[in-house]
Write an enzyme that holds these catalytic residues in place. Structure first.
Site, PDB file in Angstrom:
ATOM      1  N   CYS A  78     -33.320  -0.417  16.716  1.00 18.77           N
ATOM      2  CA  CYS A  78     -32.165  -0.138  16.765  1.00 18.77           C
ATOM      3  C   CYS A  78     -31.236  -0.891  15.911  1.00 18.77           C
ATOM      4  CB  CYS A  78     -31.782  -0.811  18.223  1.00 18.77           C
ATOM      5  SG  CYS A  78     -29.863  -0.977  18.509  1.00 18.77           S
TER       6      CYS A  78
ATOM      7  N   CYS B 152     -29.196  -4.064  17.102  1.00 18.08           N
ATOM      8  CA  CYS B 152     -30.060  -5.223  17.402  1.00 18.08           C
ATOM      9  C   CYS B 152     -30.476  -5.856  16.060  1.00 18.08           C
ATOM     10  CB  CYS B 152     -31.057  -4.707  18.170  1.00 18.08           C
ATOM     11  SG  CYS B 152     -31.013  -4.412  19.975  1.00 18.08           S
TER      12      CYS B 152
ATOM     13  N   ASP C 166     -16.700  -2.730  10.990  1.00 13.75           N
ATOM     14  CA  ASP C 166     -17.115  -1.443  10.600  1.00 13.75           C
ATOM     15  C   ASP C 166     -17.382  -1.081   9.211  1.00 13.75           C
ATOM     16  OD1 ASP C 166     -17.617   1.172  12.855  1.00 13.75           O
ATOM     17  OD2 ASP C 166     -17.653   1.570  10.743  1.00 13.75           O
TER      18      ASP C 166
ATOM     19  N   ASN D 122     -17.676   5.455  22.234  1.00 16.39           N
ATOM     20  CA  ASN D 122     -18.156   6.808  22.482  1.00 16.39           C
ATOM     21  C   ASN D 122     -19.523   6.642  23.201  1.00 16.39           C
ATOM     22  OD1 ASN D 122     -16.229   7.958  20.989  1.00 16.39           O
ATOM     23  ND2 ASN D 122     -16.852   7.248  19.099  1.00 16.39           N
TER      24      ASN D 122
ATOM     25  N   GLY E 199     -19.781  12.086  20.151  1.00 15.92           N
ATOM     26  CA  GLY E 199     -20.188  11.981  18.854  1.00 15.92           C
ATOM     27  C   GLY E 199     -20.927  10.351  18.601  1.00 15.92           C
TER      28      GLY E 199
ATOM     29  N   HIS F  50     -26.538   1.672  20.755  1.00 10.26           N
ATOM     30  CA  HIS F  50     -26.340   0.272  21.234  1.00 10.26           C
ATOM     31  C   HIS F  50     -24.656   0.252  21.668  1.00 10.26           C
ATOM     32  CE1 HIS F  50     -27.379  -4.148  21.061  1.00 10.26           C
ATOM     33  NE2 HIS F  50     -26.186  -4.130  21.404  1.00 10.26           N
TER      34      HIS F  50
ATOM     35  N   HIS G 222     -21.225  -0.147  22.069  1.00 13.18           N
ATOM     36  CA  HIS G 222     -20.186  -0.910  21.196  1.00 13.18           C
ATOM     37  C   HIS G 222     -18.903  -0.312  21.406  1.00 13.18           C
ATOM     38  CE1 HIS G 222     -21.763   2.891  19.159  1.00 13.18           C
ATOM     39  NE2 HIS G 222     -20.475   2.842  18.652  1.00 13.18           N
TER      40      HIS G 222
END
Ligand code: AMP
Ligand code: ZN
Length: 114
Positions: free
Chosen positions: A3, A6, A29, A85, A91, A96, A98
């Protein structure tokens, strides 16, 4: 577990940390949609909003508390958007949970694309 987020929490993949405590991690981001675009994630792996249950839901309240604090710190006094999302129709690209904290410019009135 394979992930991406992670691995970011574990420091195996670099990120620009904005905030961290024992339960959550927040970072910029990599492909910002606005001047401020922060991802806030639980340290525990939850795949998406669809996996929130009575047992793990406390983290969501804590994430919103952190979001409000970061929005104030970043000077988003004129408003901001918090987005998560969930699944393919939304999309979701990283599985994980967020929350996107987006702001710093007018974000438009459309909730979704036509
Ligand atoms: P979503 O499409 O809602 O699943 O959001 C995933 C977000 O993760 C996107 O906005 C990506 O730009 C962002 N992202 C992907 N890889 C990284 C990374 N290594 N560091 C920071 N953000 C990332
Ligand atoms: Zn994970």
């Amino acid at each position: 577990m394979d992930c991406l987020f992670c691995k970011i929490i574990a420091g195996e993949i670099p990120s620009t940390k904005v905030y961290e405590d024992d339960k959550v991690y927040a970072f910029n981001d990599i492909n910002p949609a606005a001047p401020v675009h922060i991802l806030i994630i639980p340290k525990v792996h939850i795949a998406s909003a669809a996996e929130v249950t009575a047992e793990n839901a406390d983290i969501v309240g804590h994430i919103f508390e952190v979001a409000a604090k970061l929005a104030k710190e970043k000077g988003l006094d004129n408003g901001y958007r918090i987005v998560t999302n969930c699944g393919d129709d939304a999309g979701q690209s990283v599985h994980h949970l967020h929350f996107h904290l987006i702001g710093g410019r007018f974000l438009g009135l459309k909730m979704v694309e036509d």
